[in-house]
Design an enzyme around this catalytic site. Structure first.
Site, mmCIF file in Angstrom:
data_model
loop_
_atom_site.group_PDB
_atom_site.id
_atom_site.type_symbol
_atom_site.label_atom_id
_atom_site.label_comp_id
_atom_site.label_asym_id
_atom_site.label_seq_id
_atom_site.Cartn_x
_atom_site.Cartn_y
_atom_site.Cartn_z
ATOM 1 N N HIS A 182 28.345 -29.739 5.378
ATOM 2 C CA HIS A 182 29.586 -29.164 5.877
ATOM 3 C C HIS A 182 30.446 -30.234 6.529
ATOM 4 O O HIS A 182 29.984 -31.340 6.816
ATOM 5 C CB HIS A 182 29.302 -28.052 6.891
ATOM 6 N N HIS A 238 38.336 -43.029 5.845
ATOM 7 C CA HIS A 238 37.459 -43.986 6.509
ATOM 8 C C HIS A 238 36.019 -43.467 6.453
ATOM 9 O O HIS A 238 35.770 -42.292 6.751
ATOM 10 C CB HIS A 238 37.836 -44.141 7.982
ATOM 11 N N PHE A 251 24.753 -50.287 17.454
ATOM 12 C CA PHE A 251 25.227 -49.579 18.641
ATOM 13 C C PHE A 251 26.538 -50.198 19.111
ATOM 14 O O PHE A 251 26.706 -51.418 19.097
ATOM 15 C CB PHE A 251 24.198 -49.666 19.771
ATOM 16 N N MET A 252 27.477 -49.354 19.507
ATOM 17 C CA MET A 252 28.730 -49.816 20.087
ATOM 18 C C MET A 252 28.589 -49.774 21.609
ATOM 19 O O MET A 252 28.907 -48.765 22.261
ATOM 20 C CB MET A 252 29.898 -48.937 19.626
#
Length: 358
Positions: free
Chosen positions: A171, A306, A320-321
């Site tokens: 979904h 994107h 990881f940001m």
């Protein structure tokens, strides 16, 4: 300040920063860091025993949702109002501010959920091209319907628990808002400025350049390009672009929708094949603003999608940001060119289907 080194620059070996003209941001590329050993967090493996139909799953056909409504026994796509919406159409206004440091503005809108398929144990790359085309048609219709009233319609899919998705049923979500959010606002400004300076839409020029250079091109057909952006932040981030100038999803011709379904299946199959797992990502469509903003000149816009996948080295090691990314600017280890080459080389038949044949 130290002087420049004497050895010639190699993007795959030497750190450098790259400019993102769409967001007016920079990203630090440090490809040599891929050689460091990983001692960080490992993600749990993706469960493979998802039932095809679970009566207790609120997204399944015939299931009862949290608000007491019963889903129809749908056999294709199914669009419905989100039971826990972040935006509602009748929210009151916060009123005037008493100080410039404490500003608030009204936020109204509609949130919907779109189920791609009646089965819970399937994902877009495992669906047929005609089934994906039906999803695209539904995207275009809901974008047009909500865009008649709201200036921004954000279609997005969070795939996988790693990306915060709490339900494995295939979904996506659709949020229409009375305001233009920050990211599309920056894209609007930068695309407008580029057109003013260079006389053509930014992403139309960029797509043509990438099609010619090919080093970051992953897939192409008669209507679409898939590439790892020169300024990509996520390890295997991609940008999906139409070859011709298109403003919005609802502007796509039937043939372009068919070829979009085909190239989406190719891309998402490659993603799954990369680490032989159901590849997590967040993705979303950006097109020209709609509603009252859509009445303004929008020729600087180019429709695009994107894809932001977090996996870096394997199915269990993610990007990881944190730290430098949160406090300074984005940083990546794998170069976009290396990522594109790895994706290009992957087969286009799904690993699960190969395993079933073996």
């Amino acid at each position: 300040m130290a002087g420049a080194g004497s050895e010639p620059f190699q993007a795959s070996e030497h750190q450098h920063i790259r400019y993102n003209p769409l967001q007016d941001e920079w990203v630090l590329v440090s490809a040599h860091r891929m050689r460091r050993p990983w001692q960080g967090q490992l993600e749990p493996p993706v469960p493979e025993n998802i039932p095809r139909h679970d009566p207790s799953n609120p997204l399944c056909p015939g299931a009862t949702r949290a608000n007491g409504e019963v889903n129809p026994l749908y056999e294709s796509t199914f669009l419905f109002d989100n039971d826990f919406p972040a935006l509602q159409p009748d929210a009151p206004s916060p009123g005037p501010s008493d100080h410039p440091l404490f500003r608030a503005e009204p936020a109204r809108g509609v949130c919907k959920v779109l189920c791609f398929h009646p089965w819970s144990d399937i994902t877009l790359p495992l669906m047929s091209v005609p089934e994906i085309r039906t999803v695209i048609d539904t995207w275009a219709k809901v974008a047009g319907d909500l865009g008649a009233e709201y200036p921004w319609v954000q279609i997005f899919e969070n795939k996988g628990a790693m990306m915060g998705c709490s339900n494995p049923h295939p979904h996506c979500q659709v949020w229409a808002s009375s305001f233009l959010p920050d990211v599309p606002r920056r894209e609007d400004r930068n695309q407008r400025e580029y057109l003013s300076r260079h006389g053509e839409p930014l992403l139309l020029a960029y797509g043509r350049q990438e099609a010619q250079r090919k080093e970051r091109l992953v897939l192409a057909n008669e209507d679409w390009l898939v590439l790892v952006p020169y300024w990509a932040v996520w390890p295997f981030q991609t940008l999906l672009l139409p070859r011709r100038h298109v403003l919005r999803l609802q502007d796509l011709q039937p043939g372009e929708r068919d070829s979009l379904a085909a190239i989406m299946k190719q891309l998402l199959t490659k993603y799954d094949n990369l680490f032989e797992t159901s590849f997590p990502y967040s993705m979303g469509w950006h097109g020209a603003p709609t509603g009252s903003l859509g009445e303004a000149e929008a020729g600087h816009w180019q429709l695009h999608a994107h894809y932001y996948p977090p996996l870096l080295r394997s199915a269990t090691v993610r990007k990881f940001m944190v730290g430098y990314e949160m406090l300074a600017q984005a940083q990546r280890d794998l170069t976009p060119e290396q990522a594109a080459e790895r994706l290009r080389q992957l087969p286009e038949d799904h690993f699960r289907q190969r395993q079933e044949k073996a």
